[in-house]
Design a protein around this motif. Structure first.
Motif, PDB file in Angstrom:
ATOM      1  N   ASP A  41      43.193  52.007  40.761  1.00  0.00           N
ATOM      2  CA  ASP A  41      42.066  51.757  41.718  1.00  0.00           C
ATOM      3  C   ASP A  41      42.037  52.640  42.825  1.00  0.00           C
ATOM      4  OD1 ASP A  41      40.847  49.449  40.256  1.00  0.00           O
ATOM      5  OD2 ASP A  41      43.071  48.905  40.299  1.00  0.00           O
ATOM      6  N   PHE A  42      43.265  53.163  43.136  1.00  0.00           N
ATOM      7  CA  PHE A  42      43.336  53.890  44.168  1.00  0.00           C
ATOM      8  C   PHE A  42      44.465  55.082  44.063  1.00  0.00           C
ATOM      9  CE2 PHE A  42      42.259  49.433  46.040  1.00  0.00           C
ATOM     10  CZ  PHE A  42      40.907  49.920  46.427  1.00  0.00           C
ATOM     11  N   GLN A  43      44.253  56.070  44.874  1.00  0.00           N
ATOM     12  CA  GLN A  43      45.076  57.105  44.857  1.00  0.00           C
ATOM     13  C   GLN A  43      45.487  57.653  46.335  1.00  0.00           C
ATOM     14  OE1 GLN A  43      43.313  59.806  42.002  1.00  0.00           O
ATOM     15  NE2 GLN A  43      43.953  61.525  43.340  1.00  0.00           N
ATOM     16  N   PHE A  89      47.610  53.561  42.453  1.00  0.00           N
ATOM     17  CA  PHE A  89      47.704  52.076  42.769  1.00  0.00           C
ATOM     18  C   PHE A  89      46.732  51.424  41.709  1.00  0.00           C
ATOM     19  CE2 PHE A  89      48.947  54.308  46.354  1.00  0.00           C
ATOM     20  CZ  PHE A  89      50.226  53.603  47.003  1.00  0.00           C
ATOM     21  N   ALA A  90      47.312  50.640  40.869  1.00  0.00           N
ATOM     22  CA  ALA A  90      46.492  49.836  39.876  1.00  0.00           C
ATOM     23  C   ALA A  90      46.398  48.412  40.321  1.00  0.00           C
ATOM     24  CB  ALA A  90      46.867  50.134  38.549  1.00  0.00           C
ATOM     25  N   LEU A  91      45.340  47.711  40.582  1.00  0.00           N
ATOM     26  CA  LEU A  91      45.430  46.225  41.249  1.00  0.00           C
ATOM     27  C   LEU A  91      45.945  45.496  40.154  1.00  0.00           C
ATOM     28  CD1 LEU A  91      42.265  46.227  43.320  1.00  0.00           C
ATOM     29  CD2 LEU A  91      44.528  45.057  43.847  1.00  0.00           C
ATOM     30  N   ARG A  92      47.043  44.615  40.020  1.00  0.00           N
ATOM     31  CA  ARG A  92      47.209  43.732  38.889  1.00  0.00           C
ATOM     32  C   ARG A  92      46.203  42.663  38.910  1.00  0.00           C
ATOM     33  NH1 ARG A  92      52.824  44.826  38.308  1.00  0.00           N
ATOM     34  NH2 ARG A  92      53.774  45.782  40.141  1.00  0.00           N
ATOM     35  N   ALA A 493      40.731  28.666  38.053  1.00  0.00           N
ATOM     36  CA  ALA A 493      40.653  29.741  37.186  1.00  0.00           C
ATOM     37  C   ALA A 493      41.840  30.226  36.508  1.00  0.00           C
ATOM     38  CB  ALA A 493      39.778  30.851  37.961  1.00  0.00           C
ATOM     39  N   SER A 494      41.965  30.655  35.617  1.00  0.00           N
ATOM     40  CA  SER A 494      43.073  31.327  35.118  1.00  0.00           C
ATOM     41  C   SER A 494      43.255  32.764  35.408  1.00  0.00           C
ATOM     42  CB  SER A 494      43.553  30.950  33.528  1.00  0.00           C
ATOM     43  OG  SER A 494      42.368  31.281  32.863  1.00  0.00           O
ATOM     44  N   GLY A 495      44.007  33.593  34.911  1.00  0.00           N
ATOM     45  CA  GLY A 495      44.337  34.971  35.166  1.00  0.00           C
ATOM     46  C   GLY A 495      43.183  35.914  34.305  1.00  0.00           C
ATOM     47  N   LEU A 496      42.622  36.779  35.214  1.00  0.00           N
ATOM     48  CA  LEU A 496      41.796  37.632  34.254  1.00  0.00           C
ATOM     49  C   LEU A 496      42.586  38.383  33.069  1.00  0.00           C
ATOM     50  CD1 LEU A 496      40.162  39.227  37.385  1.00  0.00           C
ATOM     51  CD2 LEU A 496      39.358  37.325  36.182  1.00  0.00           C
ATOM     52  N   GLU A 497      41.831  38.566  31.976  1.00  0.00           N
ATOM     53  CA  GLU A 497      42.597  39.254  30.610  1.00  0.00           C
ATOM     54  C   GLU A 497      41.851  40.120  30.137  1.00  0.00           C
ATOM     55  OE1 GLU A 497      43.885  36.080  28.041  1.00  0.00           O
ATOM     56  OE2 GLU A 497      45.050  35.364  29.463  1.00  0.00           O
ATOM     57  N   THR A 498      40.531  39.861  29.710  1.00  0.00           N
ATOM     58  CA  THR A 498      39.705  40.661  28.849  1.00  0.00           C
ATOM     59  C   THR A 498      39.349  42.019  29.449  1.00  0.00           C
ATOM     60  OG1 THR A 498      37.725  39.963  29.406  1.00  0.00           O
ATOM     61  CG2 THR A 498      38.615  38.762  27.775  1.00  0.00           C
ATOM     62  N   PRO A 499      39.486  42.973  28.906  1.00  0.00           N
ATOM     63  CA  PRO A 499      38.975  44.440  29.612  1.00  0.00           C
ATOM     64  C   PRO A 499      37.784  44.290  30.370  1.00  0.00           C
ATOM     65  CG  PRO A 499      39.537  44.436  27.379  1.00  0.00           C
ATOM     66  CD  PRO A 499      39.462  43.177  27.381  1.00  0.00           C
ATOM     67  N   THR A 500      36.656  43.504  29.906  1.00  0.00           N
ATOM     68  CA  THR A 500      35.557  43.522  30.569  1.00  0.00           C
ATOM     69  C   THR A 500      35.732  42.768  31.969  1.00  0.00           C
ATOM     70  OG1 THR A 500      34.800  42.095  28.597  1.00  0.00           O
ATOM     71  CG2 THR A 500      33.509  44.231  28.827  1.00  0.00           C
ATOM     72  N   GLU A 501      36.380  41.758  31.812  1.00  0.00           N
ATOM     73  CA  GLU A 501      36.436  40.812  32.887  1.00  0.00           C
ATOM     74  C   GLU A 501      37.225  41.615  34.039  1.00  0.00           C
ATOM     75  OE1 GLU A 501      37.732  36.324  31.180  1.00  0.00           O
ATOM     76  OE2 GLU A 501      39.435  37.824  31.659  1.00  0.00           O
ATOM     77  N   LEU A 502      38.161  42.255  33.501  1.00  0.00           N
ATOM     78  CA  LEU A 502      39.086  43.214  34.508  1.00  0.00           C
ATOM     79  C   LEU A 502      38.194  44.369  35.101  1.00  0.00           C
ATOM     80  CD1 LEU A 502      42.346  43.260  32.538  1.00  0.00           C
ATOM     81  CD2 LEU A 502      42.197  42.408  34.823  1.00  0.00           C
ATOM     82  N   ALA A 503      37.429  44.827  34.196  1.00  0.00           N
ATOM     83  CA  ALA A 503      36.449  46.110  34.737  1.00  0.00           C
ATOM     84  C   ALA A 503      35.491  45.556  35.802  1.00  0.00           C
ATOM     85  CB  ALA A 503      35.651  46.856  33.383  1.00  0.00           C
ATOM     86  N   LEU A 504      34.938  44.431  35.469  1.00  0.00           N
ATOM     87  CA  LEU A 504      33.987  43.842  36.444  1.00  0.00           C
ATOM     88  C   LEU A 504      34.725  43.644  37.898  1.00  0.00           C
ATOM     89  CD1 LEU A 504      31.256  42.641  37.411  1.00  0.00           C
ATOM     90  CD2 LEU A 504      31.819  40.732  36.337  1.00  0.00           C
ATOM     91  N   ALA A 505      35.692  42.894  37.700  1.00  0.00           N
ATOM     92  CA  ALA A 505      36.661  42.613  39.081  1.00  0.00           C
ATOM     93  C   ALA A 505      36.866  43.619  39.843  1.00  0.00           C
ATOM     94  CB  ALA A 505      38.028  41.768  38.623  1.00  0.00           C
ATOM     95  N   ARG A 506      37.442  44.926  39.040  1.00  0.00           N
ATOM     96  CA  ARG A 506      37.861  46.112  39.706  1.00  0.00           C
ATOM     97  C   ARG A 506      36.645  46.743  40.579  1.00  0.00           C
ATOM     98  NH1 ARG A 506      42.067  47.030  35.959  1.00  0.00           N
ATOM     99  NH2 ARG A 506      43.530  47.580  37.859  1.00  0.00           N
ATOM    100  N   LYS A 507      35.351  46.560  40.014  1.00  0.00           N
ATOM    101  CA  LYS A 507      34.072  47.127  40.677  1.00  0.00           C
ATOM    102  C   LYS A 507      33.642  46.436  41.691  1.00  0.00           C
ATOM    103  CE  LYS A 507      32.218  50.241  39.664  1.00  0.00           C
ATOM    104  NZ  LYS A 507      32.348  51.750  40.312  1.00  0.00           N
ATOM    105  N   LEU A 508      34.184  44.609  41.548  1.00  0.00           N
ATOM    106  CA  LEU A 508      33.490  43.881  42.709  1.00  0.00           C
ATOM    107  C   LEU A 508      34.269  44.175  43.970  1.00  0.00           C
ATOM    108  CD1 LEU A 508      32.913  40.827  40.612  1.00  0.00           C
ATOM    109  CD2 LEU A 508      31.364  42.060  41.687  1.00  0.00           C
ATOM    110  N   VAL A 509      35.716  44.192  43.861  1.00  0.00           N
ATOM    111  CA  VAL A 509      36.555  44.507  44.874  1.00  0.00           C
ATOM    112  C   VAL A 509      36.293  45.823  45.782  1.00  0.00           C
ATOM    113  CG1 VAL A 509      38.357  42.945  43.845  1.00  0.00           C
ATOM    114  CG2 VAL A 509      38.641  45.504  44.001  1.00  0.00           C
ATOM    115  N   LYS A 510      35.561  46.583  45.309  1.00  0.00           N
ATOM    116  CA  LYS A 510      35.168  48.086  45.950  1.00  0.00           C
ATOM    117  C   LYS A 510      34.175  47.718  46.696  1.00  0.00           C
ATOM    118  CE  LYS A 510      38.474  50.322  43.666  1.00  0.00           C
ATOM    119  NZ  LYS A 510      38.344  50.526  41.872  1.00  0.00           N
TER     120      LYS A 510
END
Ligand code: ARG
Length: 584
Positions: A41-43, A89-92, A493-510
């Motif tokens: 996510d960050f460098q 840095f990749a967000l867990r 909520a349980s932890g994010l798992e699927t690639p599409t859940e994670l990709a959306l979350a990564r976008k939202l936090v930006k």
């Protein structure tokens, strides 16, 4: 440990602290930025320059830095050292979920954002049309871009004063008042005052051109106005009042409210001091009867003067703008001014700003921050400035009406069964929003091609596409019977798992970085692009991951993603000046 709002900024601060803890020399700049998604996510690239300057091994420095990182950073991110010494840095998944859970409401986002520019104060000078004339398509960009920038800065914590610097003074009033006194049609005036003023001005202008006696009468009218004859001021006042009422209708449609409307006339009695001060300081000089400022060090302005008083003794655009800056600093206590004006006025503002810098420095006054936030021309599909078929400027009010009519067709196609009044109301939001968004989604410095079909469309980076994404999420919640952002659901909520859940979350936090980028460069298109990407990730998520599943914790985390997407899209669109819809 509270979850930081702006992850990039907080990571930067953590790295700075780690550098101190690891005994690195100052200055050390971590240089955190968004990363290519393949690397996380960050460098942070700062190690390279630091090591190079000191002939150290960058990988060793990187290792020292990583070892000194606080536990909350390594808990939230997977940290890797890549290549010669880049830090990735990749967000867990847990870090992503924590951010989303912590930012559930608009106020939480607003509080987070409001620290970025706290303490700054800006006057935003935008729209600023001339009175007695219709606002036309050329006035669109300043109003739309100016409002978005004002909102972005205010959201980032700056104190913002919106000032409409209308052109309500000038030589055109001589002919206009001449014609008004003799030829006004009161019925037409009551129906559409500005149209009547435009007719009168044209009439006065052509009469004066053909008849020298009329020209003299018009000149006499102007002198009477300039010398403050009550009867002339009365007519002039009526013209301006009617103009402002008409402008206000457009502003209401665009969601604009000014704090101040101080037109050029407001500075009439303040220009004499400008002439005196600039002359006394040796900045201004007489040339061919006019008062001018040259800038000998400048390649163009050493010969092209900045005329601050015309040879007939009258004030002009330059004198009023100088007086305006003085008033804004002395009386309004402003330290920063933005001028959202067509880039064709670039020379005027450059000359203005250079003059002010010299002048204020000479009188030992702090020089305010002055910025020309320029924009390109609105072009028609033939790549020429947009006009009607017969070469006239397109009136802004007609353009907005057409936008609503075209959006109505789109709404009827999409949702024919809605009640008529609701379809009209939706069409108004979509139509106006489409015009605003099409303008904002472009880099403002470029010319902008006005194309109805592309603008009012559900496809591409458009208002309709984004408004529809918001309405669709509202309908998901309505259908499932859940309330967006409900804490009872979201904490389950349980932890994010699927690639599409994670990709959306990564976008939202930006979201915070998108706002910061758009606000710092005063370029709203960065936010548009971000919102478009959010909507795209949401689509991918929604078609891959079913929300209404029986497994309650999975459903909860997907509802959380839906709610946060909606919150961020709505917030983002509102920051751009658009209204949003719960149904479309
Ligand atoms: N009235 C001017 C025009 O229509 C724009 C004014 C912009 N603001 C300023 N302070 N010069 O071109």
């Amino acid at each position: 440990m509270p979850v930081p709002f702006n992850l990039a900024a907080s990571l930067d601060a953590s790295l700075q602290a780690a550098a101190t803890a690891a005994g690195l020399e100052t200055p050390f700049a971590a240089e955190v930025r968004g990363a290519d998604p393949r690397h996380g996510d960050f460098q942070a690239n700062g190690v390279l320059g630091y090591a190079k300057a000191r002939k150290l091994n960058p990988r060793t420095v990187a290792q020292q830095l990583v070892a000194a990182l606080p536990a909350e950073v390594t808990a939230a991110y997977e940290v890797t050292i890549a290549g010669p010494g880049f830090l990735n840095f990749a967000l867990r998944a847990a870090g992503l979920l924590a951010w989303l859970q912590a930012h559930a409401r608009a106020e939480q986002l607003a509080t987070g954002a409001a620290t970025t520019r706290a303490g700054e104060s800006w006057i935003v000078d935008y729209s600023s049309p001339n009175t007695a004339k219709q606002m036309h398509v050329g006035h669109l960009r300043s109003a739309v871009i100016g409002e978005a920038i004002a909102r972005l800065l205010a959201y980032s914590g700056a104190k913002v004063t919106r000032d409409n610097h209308i052109g309500d003074w000038g030589t055109q009033f001589g002919k206009l008042i001449w014609a008004y006194k003799r030829h006004v049609d009161t019925t037409a005036l009551a129906r559409d005052p500005i149209e009547e003023f435009e007719r009168l001005y044209k009439l006065g202008n052509s009469a004066a051109e053909t008849d020298i006696a009329i020209m003299d009468e018009a000149r006499a009218e102007l002198v009477q106005l300039q010398t403050g004859k009550p009867e002339s001021l009365e007519v002039w006042g009526q013209i301006n009042e009617a103009s402002l009422r008409a402008f206000q209708k457009v502003y209401d449609q665009l969601g604009i409210r000014f704090d101040l409307t101080l037109g050029e006339s407001f500075y009439n009695d303040k220009v004499a001091r400008i002439y005196a001060e600039l002359t006394q300081l040796g900045l201004a000089q007489e040339s061919l009867g006019a008062l001018v400022v040259f800038h000998p060090e400048h390649p163009r302005f050493k010969e092209q003067p900045f005329i601050i008083r015309k040879s007939d003794g009258a004030a002009n655009y330059a004198s009023t703008d100088l007086a305006t800056i003085l008033y804004r600093t002395e009386v309004l206590k402003s330290t920063g001014m933005l001028y959202v004006v067509d880039k064709r006025q670039g020379d005027h503002f450059e000359q203005l700003f250079i003059t002010v810098r010299k002048w204020f420095t000479a009188i030992h006054q702090p020089v305010p921050r002055l910025e020309h936030v320029d924009f390109g021309t609105v072009l028609g599909e033939n790549n020429k400035p947009l006009k009607t078929r017969d070469g006239e400027n397109i009136k802004l009010k007609d353009l907005l009406t057409e936008a609503c009519d075209r959006a109505y067709t789109l709404v009827c196609d999409k949702n024919p069964d809605l009640p008529e009044a609701e379809k009209r109301a939706i069409a108004e939001v979509v139509g106006i929003g489409s015009v605003q968004y099409a303008d904002l989604a472009q880099n403002r410095s470029s010319d902008y091609l006005f194309a109805w079909d592309r603008m009012i469309s559900l496809e591409g980076n458009t208002a309709a596409y984004l408004l529809y994404a918001v309405a669709r999420i509202h309908s998901i919640f309505r259908k499932l019977g859940f309330t967006p952002g409900d804490p009872a659901t979201e904490t389950a909520a349980s932890g994010l798992e699927t690639p599409t859940e994670l990709a959306l979350a990564r976008k939202l936090v930006k979201f915070p970085e998108a706002i910061q980028l758009a606000a710092s460069q005063m370029r709203p298109h960065f936010l548009c692009l971000y919102l478009y990407e959010v909507a795209g990730e949401f689509s991918a998520f929604y078609s891959a991951d079913k929300v209404a599943v029986d497994d309650a914790p999975v459903r909860a985390r997907r509802l959380l993603l839906c709610a946060r997407t909606m919150l961020i899209l709505e917030n983002g669109l509102q920051l751009l000046g658009l209204r949003t819809l719960a149904r479309m």
